[in-house]
Motif scaffolding. Structure first.
Motif, PDB file in Angstrom:
ATOM      1  N   LEU A 294      64.072  15.352  44.049  1.00 21.12           N
ATOM      2  CA  LEU A 294      62.950  14.412  44.130  1.00 21.12           C
ATOM      3  C   LEU A 294      62.861  13.538  42.878  1.00 21.12           C
ATOM      4  CD1 LEU A 294      60.287  16.790  45.708  1.00 21.12           C
ATOM      5  CD2 LEU A 294      61.433  14.867  46.822  1.00 21.12           C
ATOM      6  N   ALA A 295      63.091  14.144  41.717  1.00 20.92           N
ATOM      7  CA  ALA A 295      63.047  13.371  40.472  1.00 20.92           C
ATOM      8  C   ALA A 295      64.170  12.338  40.436  1.00 20.92           C
ATOM      9  CB  ALA A 295      63.146  14.317  39.267  1.00 20.92           C
ATOM     10  N   VAL A 296      65.367  12.749  40.828  1.00 18.80           N
ATOM     11  CA  VAL A 296      66.505  11.828  40.858  1.00 18.80           C
ATOM     12  C   VAL A 296      66.254  10.690  41.839  1.00 18.80           C
ATOM     13  CG1 VAL A 296      68.916  11.622  41.563  1.00 18.80           C
ATOM     14  CG2 VAL A 296      68.212  13.514  40.098  1.00 18.80           C
ATOM     15  N   LEU A 297      65.763  11.016  43.023  1.00 23.35           N
ATOM     16  CA  LEU A 297      65.506  10.006  44.042  1.00 23.35           C
ATOM     17  C   LEU A 297      64.450   9.002  43.587  1.00 23.35           C
ATOM     18  CD1 LEU A 297      65.823   8.873  46.898  1.00 23.35           C
ATOM     19  CD2 LEU A 297      64.119  10.544  47.657  1.00 23.35           C
ATOM     20  N   ALA A 298      63.337   9.486  43.038  1.00 20.63           N
ATOM     21  CA  ALA A 298      62.260   8.589  42.613  1.00 20.63           C
ATOM     22  C   ALA A 298      62.692   7.697  41.460  1.00 20.63           C
ATOM     23  CB  ALA A 298      61.029   9.405  42.224  1.00 20.63           C
TER      24      ALA A 298
ATOM     25  N   ALA B  44      65.751   6.722  40.831  1.00 19.69           N
ATOM     26  CA  ALA B  44      66.780   5.789  41.276  1.00 19.69           C
ATOM     27  C   ALA B  44      66.279   4.795  42.307  1.00 19.69           C
ATOM     28  CB  ALA B  44      67.969   6.571  41.855  1.00 19.69           C
ATOM     29  N   ARG B  45      65.390   5.235  43.223  1.00 20.35           N
ATOM     30  CA  ARG B  45      64.976   4.386  44.345  1.00 20.35           C
ATOM     31  C   ARG B  45      63.519   3.973  44.309  1.00 20.35           C
ATOM     32  NH1 ARG B  45      68.751   4.707  48.552  1.00 20.35           N
ATOM     33  NH2 ARG B  45      70.766   5.170  47.609  1.00 20.35           N
ATOM     34  N   GLY B  46      62.677   4.703  43.568  1.00 15.42           N
ATOM     35  CA  GLY B  46      61.269   4.347  43.503  1.00 15.42           C
ATOM     36  C   GLY B  46      60.369   5.412  44.101  1.00 15.42           C
ATOM     37  N   ARG B  47      59.059   5.200  43.951  1.00 15.11           N
ATOM     38  CA  ARG B  47      58.092   6.211  44.359  1.00 15.11           C
ATOM     39  C   ARG B  47      57.963   6.359  45.869  1.00 15.11           C
ATOM     40  NH1 ARG B  47      53.249   4.680  40.059  1.00 15.11           N
ATOM     41  NH2 ARG B  47      54.180   5.695  38.227  1.00 15.11           N
ATOM     42  N   VAL B  48      58.037   5.255  46.607  1.00 13.83           N
ATOM     43  CA  VAL B  48      57.827   5.339  48.064  1.00 13.83           C
ATOM     44  C   VAL B  48      58.905   6.184  48.739  1.00 13.83           C
ATOM     45  CG1 VAL B  48      57.652   4.029  50.199  1.00 13.83           C
ATOM     46  CG2 VAL B  48      56.500   3.192  48.141  1.00 13.83           C
ATOM     47  N   PRO B  49      60.200   5.929  48.469  1.00 15.05           N
ATOM     48  CA  PRO B  49      61.219   6.826  49.024  1.00 15.05           C
ATOM     49  C   PRO B  49      61.035   8.269  48.556  1.00 15.05           C
ATOM     50  CG  PRO B  49      62.241   4.794  48.285  1.00 15.05           C
ATOM     51  CD  PRO B  49      60.828   4.774  47.775  1.00 15.05           C
TER      52      PRO B  49
ATOM     53  N   LEU C 220      71.159  -1.645  47.643  1.00  9.72           N
ATOM     54  CA  LEU C 220      70.400  -0.415  47.845  1.00  9.72           C
ATOM     55  C   LEU C 220      69.003  -0.691  48.350  1.00  9.72           C
ATOM     56  CD1 LEU C 220      71.403   1.448  44.560  1.00  9.72           C
ATOM     57  CD2 LEU C 220      72.466   1.607  46.819  1.00  9.72           C
ATOM     58  N   SER C 221      68.736  -1.906  48.787  1.00  9.46           N
ATOM     59  CA  SER C 221      67.398  -2.227  49.270  1.00  9.46           C
ATOM     60  C   SER C 221      67.085  -1.418  50.513  1.00  9.46           C
ATOM     61  CB  SER C 221      67.294  -3.718  49.588  1.00  9.46           C
ATOM     62  OG  SER C 221      68.262  -4.077  50.543  1.00  9.46           O
ATOM     63  N   PRO C 222      65.818  -1.028  50.704  1.00  7.67           N
ATOM     64  CA  PRO C 222      65.458  -0.207  51.856  1.00  7.67           C
ATOM     65  C   PRO C 222      65.779  -0.916  53.163  1.00  7.67           C
ATOM     66  CG  PRO C 222      63.684  -0.239  50.232  1.00  7.67           C
ATOM     67  CD  PRO C 222      64.684  -1.282  49.819  1.00  7.67           C
ATOM     68  N   ASP C 223      66.105  -0.128  54.195  1.00  8.02           N
ATOM     69  CA  ASP C 223      66.448  -0.697  55.489  1.00  8.02           C
ATOM     70  C   ASP C 223      65.231  -0.864  56.380  1.00  8.02           C
ATOM     71  OD1 ASP C 223      65.801   1.902  55.998  1.00  8.02           O
ATOM     72  OD2 ASP C 223      67.748   2.463  56.849  1.00  8.02           O
TER      73      ASP C 223
ATOM     74  N   LEU D  32      55.778  10.620  38.407  1.00 11.64           N
ATOM     75  CA  LEU D  32      56.224  10.511  37.019  1.00 11.64           C
ATOM     76  C   LEU D  32      57.630   9.918  36.938  1.00 11.64           C
ATOM     77  CD1 LEU D  32      54.928  13.875  35.497  1.00 11.64           C
ATOM     78  CD2 LEU D  32      54.116  11.569  34.974  1.00 11.64           C
ATOM     79  N   ALA D  33      58.538  10.425  37.764  1.00 14.99           N
ATOM     80  CA  ALA D  33      59.916   9.935  37.723  1.00 14.99           C
ATOM     81  C   ALA D  33      60.002   8.483  38.180  1.00 14.99           C
ATOM     82  CB  ALA D  33      60.807  10.817  38.605  1.00 14.99           C
ATOM     83  N   GLY D  34      59.174   8.102  39.158  1.00 17.49           N
ATOM     84  CA  GLY D  34      59.190   6.728  39.635  1.00 17.49           C
ATOM     85  C   GLY D  34      58.779   5.717  38.590  1.00 17.49           C
ATOM     86  N   SER D  35      58.001   6.175  37.600  1.00 23.04           N
ATOM     87  CA  SER D  35      57.522   5.256  36.568  1.00 23.04           C
ATOM     88  C   SER D  35      58.643   4.779  35.648  1.00 23.04           C
ATOM     89  CB  SER D  35      56.419   5.913  35.741  1.00 23.04           C
ATOM     90  OG  SER D  35      56.918   7.038  35.030  1.00 23.04           O
ATOM     91  N   VAL D  36      59.776   5.494  35.603  1.00 25.34           N
ATOM     92  CA  VAL D  36      60.872   5.078  34.718  1.00 25.34           C
ATOM     93  C   VAL D  36      61.868   4.175  35.431  1.00 25.34           C
ATOM     94  CG1 VAL D  36      60.667   7.249  33.452  1.00 25.34           C
ATOM     95  CG2 VAL D  36      62.401   7.039  35.230  1.00 25.34           C
ATOM     96  N   ARG D  37      61.697   3.956  36.737  1.00 24.75           N
ATOM     97  CA  ARG D  37      62.676   3.166  37.487  1.00 24.75           C
ATOM     98  C   ARG D  37      62.862   1.752  36.929  1.00 24.75           C
ATOM     99  NH1 ARG D  37      63.072  -0.018  42.452  1.00 24.75           N
ATOM    100  NH2 ARG D  37      65.161   0.321  43.305  1.00 24.75           N
TER     101      ARG D  37
END
Length: 202
Positions: free
Chosen positions: A26-30, A32-37, A100-103, A164-169
């Protein structure tokens, strides 16, 4: 039962604060891709925990432990899936960010969160070995209640990790930083895969 439930909630909180497959993914995903994903994946993980809890309540978890080949199949499928996610984290960091934009749907991340959790033998073992030790009476109602508490606690922790992780994207949009973080994310997931393989060995 209130005291036992409270103790179980504290134990669940401490366990979920320990890094593991769900938290790392979850941390890696947020990041790399953001909070919504990331939050979509949290929903998938929550459903996975709910399903595992239901299987444990129905006694199917004990069946897996009684048949080594079933347990080993679950264990190695989980390791293989984490290795796949590590490869994807590395390869995605080499692609242009526009690719990598969302589909239009976060269903993909929801499914991956679900799969990551269903293939996590540590989560299944928690329901089978740890949770019953807090029961005051081995009833279906109590098992369902304790399972629900665990899902709520875990989901709260996972959502916090994603936020928290999404904030560093925004700091990772430069190509050079994305490539460096791709290596870091891949190594983290690889490390978790090795940890799962070792910790879940019987």
């Amino acid at each position: 039962m209130i005291a036992a439930l409270f103790s179980f909630a504290i134990a669940s909180l401490l366990i979920e604060l320990t890094p593991g497959p769900n938290m790392t993914y979850l941390a890696v995903l947020a990041a790399a891709r953001g909070r919504v994903p990331g939050l979509a994946a949290v929903g998938g993980v929550a459903l996975g925990l709910t399903l595992l809890g239901a299987l444990a309540v129905l006694g199917l978890g004990a069946l897996v432990l009684e048949h080594p080949w079933l347990y080993q199949s679950l264990r190695w499928a989980g390791v293989a899936y984490l290795l796949y996610l590590a490869w994807e984290a590395w390869s995605d960091s080499r692609k242009p960010i526009d690719a990598l934009s969302p589909d239009g749907s976060n269903w993909r991340y929801f499914r991956r969160g679900l799969m990551t959790n269903l293939l996590n033998p540590k989560a299944a073992l928690f329901y089978i070995t740890v949770m019953p030790s807090f029961f005051t009476a081995a009833t279906m109602r109590e098992a369902i209640l304790f399972s629900a508490v665990y899902v709520v606690v875990a989901t709260g922790i996972h959502a916090g990790v994603v936020l928290l992780a999404g904030s560093v994207r925004p700091l990772l949009t430069a190509p050079q930083r994305r490539r460096a973080m791709g290596w870091i994310f891949a190594l983290l997931l690889l490390g978790i895969a090795v940890w799962v393989a070792m910790a879940s060995a019987r």
